[in-house]
Motif scaffolding. Sequence first.
Motif, mmCIF file in Angstrom:
data_model
loop_
_atom_site.group_PDB
_atom_site.id
_atom_site.type_symbol
_atom_site.label_atom_id
_atom_site.label_comp_id
_atom_site.label_asym_id
_atom_site.label_seq_id
_atom_site.Cartn_x
_atom_site.Cartn_y
_atom_site.Cartn_z
ATOM 1 N N GLN A 72 0.814 -1.215 0.000
ATOM 2 C CA GLN A 72 0.000 0.000 0.000
ATOM 3 C C GLN A 72 0.845 1.261 0.000
ATOM 4 O OE1 GLN A 72 -2.967 0.063 3.069
ATOM 5 N NE2 GLN A 72 -3.860 -1.868 2.426
ATOM 6 N N ILE A 73 1.842 1.353 0.862
ATOM 7 C CA ILE A 73 2.601 2.604 0.937
ATOM 8 C C ILE A 73 3.557 2.774 -0.234
ATOM 9 C CG2 ILE A 73 2.388 2.684 3.441
ATOM 10 C CD1 ILE A 73 5.413 2.042 3.590
ATOM 11 N N ASN A 74 3.973 1.690 -0.849
ATOM 12 C CA ASN A 74 4.900 1.807 -1.971
ATOM 13 C C ASN A 74 4.197 1.877 -3.323
ATOM 14 O OD1 ASN A 74 7.798 1.779 -0.981
ATOM 15 N ND2 ASN A 74 6.835 0.173 0.229
ATOM 16 N N ALA A 75 2.877 1.776 -3.324
ATOM 17 C CA ALA A 75 2.094 1.949 -4.547
ATOM 18 C C ALA A 75 1.397 3.304 -4.471
ATOM 19 C CB ALA A 75 1.073 0.823 -4.701
ATOM 20 N N GLU A 76 2.199 4.365 -4.269
ATOM 21 C CA GLU A 76 1.708 5.731 -4.147
ATOM 22 C C GLU A 76 0.703 5.874 -3.023
ATOM 23 O OE1 GLU A 76 0.672 7.611 -7.817
ATOM 24 O OE2 GLU A 76 2.183 6.478 -8.884
#
Length: 174
Positions: A142-146
């Motif tokens: 979640q955090i690394n997909a914008e």
Amino acid sequence: MRRTAPRAGAGAGVDASVGPGPGAALANGRPETGTEPERQTAAPAPAPAAERLLTEFAFELPRGYVDESGTVHRHGVMRLATARDELVPLRDMRVQENPAYLSVVLLGRVITRLGTLPLVHDGVVENMFASDLAFLQDFYRQINAEGHTRAGVTCPHCEQPFEVELGGSRLGES
């Protein structure tokens, strides 16, 4: 081929088309005075808080990591992953022997804090409960997909556009 850090003056993080920032000086100690108008403009104001990139994200584990003394650690912080974070574990022998170990090594690199532990590493991650590992894997995505795993869709009945959450916001959701 191994890359090295750029040398000073070789564009090390400075956009040459803008010119030096405030307080920049030449080797002789005098400020640079270019004829280009860009070099004589005031420095841009700091970015407003809304434009700053958030790189660390707090989380709470569903069960919690239990250390050797029996203390449960649930609250932690994960930072955004870099390309290096995703590449370095691929050279790890444990990952080469068992590709499923990749997430353990990767999470050990990006979790910066967990409870009162002095250091978080892959050994901590591999001793977590499976539900906490699954939670952290989803949180990482979640955090690394914008910051989200949403997709834009259109209602087949009314044809109105809206977004749906693909990854689920809590463990067990889809």
